[in-house]
Design a protein around this motif. Structure first.
Motif, short mmCIF file in Angstrom:
data_model
loop_
_atom_site.label_atom_id
_atom_site.label_comp_id
_atom_site.label_asym_id
_atom_site.label_seq_id
_atom_site.Cartn_x
_atom_site.Cartn_y
_atom_site.Cartn_z
N LEU A 22 0.82 -1.22 0.00
CA LEU A 22 0.00 0.00 0.00
C LEU A 22 0.86 1.26 0.00
N ALA A 23 1.93 1.25 0.78
CA ALA A 23 2.81 2.43 0.84
C ALA A 23 3.53 2.65 -0.48
N SER A 24 3.99 1.58 -1.09
CA SER A 24 4.66 1.73 -2.38
C SER A 24 3.68 2.18 -3.45
N TRP A 25 2.43 1.76 -3.33
CA TRP A 25 1.39 2.21 -4.26
C TRP A 25 1.14 3.70 -4.07
N ALA A 26 1.03 4.16 -2.81
CA ALA A 26 0.74 5.57 -2.53
C ALA A 26 1.86 6.47 -3.02
N VAL A 27 3.11 6.10 -2.72
CA VAL A 27 4.24 6.93 -3.14
C VAL A 27 4.51 6.75 -4.63
N GLY A 28 4.42 5.52 -5.11
CA GLY A 28 4.72 5.24 -6.52
C GLY A 28 3.75 5.89 -7.49
N THR A 29 2.45 5.91 -7.14
CA THR A 29 1.49 6.53 -8.06
C THR A 29 1.64 8.05 -8.09
N SER A 30 2.12 8.65 -6.99
CA SER A 30 2.31 10.11 -7.00
C SER A 30 3.43 10.51 -7.94
N VAL A 31 4.47 9.69 -8.02
CA VAL A 31 5.65 10.05 -8.81
C VAL A 31 5.70 9.35 -10.16
N GLY A 32 4.99 8.24 -10.31
CA GLY A 32 5.07 7.44 -11.54
C GLY A 32 4.42 8.12 -12.73
N PRO A 33 5.13 8.30 -13.83
CA PRO A 33 4.54 8.97 -15.00
C PRO A 33 3.43 8.18 -15.66
N LEU A 34 3.34 6.88 -15.41
CA LEU A 34 2.30 6.06 -16.02
C LEU A 34 1.24 5.62 -15.01
N SER A 35 1.20 6.26 -13.85
CA SER A 35 0.16 5.93 -12.88
C SER A 35 -1.17 6.50 -13.35
N GLY A 36 -2.25 5.95 -12.81
CA GLY A 36 -3.58 6.40 -13.23
C GLY A 36 -3.80 7.88 -12.98
N ILE A 37 -3.36 8.39 -11.82
CA ILE A 37 -3.59 9.79 -11.50
C ILE A 37 -2.83 10.71 -12.44
N ASN A 38 -1.56 10.38 -12.75
CA ASN A 38 -0.79 11.25 -13.63
C ASN A 38 -1.22 11.14 -15.09
#
Length: 434
Positions: free
Chosen positions: A378-394
């Motif tokens: 969960l923590a890696s998901w929370a931090v990874g999606t904030s910074v990941g260029p291919l995450s759903g939010i970005n």
């Protein structure tokens, strides 16, 4: 109206309707939702901005290549008719969320009057609004809040970062997030109370860090924020209440994403029907031929990212199909190393779900270690999606508001580094107090 735009809009609407039908006993033929959405994307391809088109094309090409290599090198069994199904459920939800624009009358879309909440208080309102409501409504809250902020002008970088971090940090504790659903499947004996005890304070730390950092880095005195007033909260709170009603009472077998997919279009139709069937059909038709084709950037990125994820996960599963385990014991050092590896891979362009799934496939966890694994995931998901260029939010922010996902990644590197330190400390504390 260009005919192919109208046809593409009709196909996107058909994809939404077909996806909703899968929630009932009237299930459409397999893969038809994906075919409709991909055909619409093909019709709109030349109109997609060049940067987005290049990125989407590269994602699709890599994903398709990995599928071919998985079959050629590792004899993987590939469901070729279904390779276009990746992320179709997310795209259908985005299309359903777009019907927010059909709720009420057209005059409701005018610019708001009065002075907006600005400064640190405004930024806190944006983060808190997205975080609290997003913990239930997921990605749809970003569009609800973002579109309201955009009425006062194009979104600035602080506003975009507030939206990004407010949503991504909810993955640390929200039981309604897709991340929690994945983790509950991989670690069914995890203790949620422990996750909440560590995840919620980390999420609050994310909010304080966001407000403090952005106040130092940017001049926020003229940056409008989301007001947590009853008027501004009416729409998202009402939708959250309806989602909870369906999730716990009327349709408990459906996921939050599925409920949002059909509920928002249904509310849009219900809000227009008092003005007559002709009015309602005209509003829906106008939405289908104008707004839905305009979503081509979001749709293409999500579909192509889904193909990449499918290709990469298939290749990794085929290449690592052995009996060995990555660690003999999953302790704090192994947990910290796994967290760092997933976050780094997310920054490199892999969605955290890939890293989490690969990690789970290489571990043999007893019941006592599943909570630690769940927290790492969960923590890696929370931090990874904030910074990941291919995450759903970005990808959503890029498709909806035109900001480069790579730029969002660069802007979030310092935030991700600080959150990483806090997560690593939490892992040590979790093991020490175990």
């Amino acid at each position: 109206m260009v005919p192919r735009h109208a046809l593409a809009g009709g196909l996107i609407l058909a994809g939404l309707i077909l996806q909703v039908l899968t929630f009932t006993d009237l299930s459409p033929p397999d893969h038809l939702v994906g075919y409709c959405l991909w055909l619409a994307t093909a019709l709109l391809w030349r109109d997609i901005p060049r940067r987005t088109r290049r990125q989407a094309g590269l994602l699709a090409m890599i994903g398709l290549t990995l599928l071919v290599l998985a079959q050629a090198w590792h004899d993987a069994s590939i469901d070729w008719p279904g390779i276009l199904d990746g992320n179709t459920y997310v795209v259908a939800m985005l299309v359903g969320v777009s019907f927010i624009g059909v709720i009420g009358n057209l005059r409701g879309r005018s610019r708001p009057s009065g002075k907006a909440l600005t400064g640190a208080r405004g930024m806190l309102g944006t983060w808190l609004g997205v975080h609290l409501l997003g913990s239930i409504l997921n990605l749809s809250t970003v569009f609800m809040v973002g579109d309201r902020l955009e009425r006062r002008g194009p979104l600035s970088m602080p506003q975009l970062l507030g939206l990004n971090r407010g949503l991504s940090s909810a993955a640390l504790w929200s039981p309604f997030f897709a991340s929690m659903g994945v983790v509950m499947t991989l670690a069914p004996e995890m203790r949620y109370a422990t996750i909440l005890a560590y995840g919620l304070p980390l999420a609050m730390a994310s909010g304080m860090l966001t407000v403090g950092e952005l106040s130092r880095r940017f001049e926020l005195s003229d940056t409008p924020g989301f007001s947590l007033s009853p008027r501004s909260l009416l729409m998202p709170v009402s939708m959250a209440g309806l989602v909870m009603l369906f999730h716990y009472g009327l349709t408990p077998g459906l996921s939050i994403v599925s409920i949002i997919t059909f509920l928002l279009p249904a509310v849009a139709l219900a809000s227009n029907l008092p003005r007559g069937l002709q009015w309602t059909s005209r509003r829906v038709h106008q939405h289908a031929i104008t707004r839905l084709p305009a979503m081509r950037g979001e749709i293409s990125l999500f579909l192509c990212a889904g193909l990449l994820t499918m290709g990469l996960s298939t290749f990794i599963r085929a290449a690592t199909d052995t009996d060995w385990t990555l660690f003999a014991r999953f302790g704090p050092l192994e947990a910290m190393g796994s967290f760092l590896a997933i976050v780094i891979s997310a920054a490199a362009g892999l969605h955290p779900i890939i890293g989490v799934s690969v990690l789970a496939s290489m571990l043999d966890l007893d019941a006592g270690r599943q909570t630690l694994f769940a927290f790492v995931a969960l923590a890696s998901w929370a931090v990874g999606t904030s910074v990941g260029p291919l995450s759903g939010i970005n990808l959503s922010l890029q498709g909806r508001y035109g900001v480069s996902a790579a730029r969002m990644m660069r802007q979030n590197l310092g935030y991700a580094a600080t959150m990483t330190g806090l997560v690593l400390a939490a892992i040590l504390a979790m093991e020490h107090l175990r």
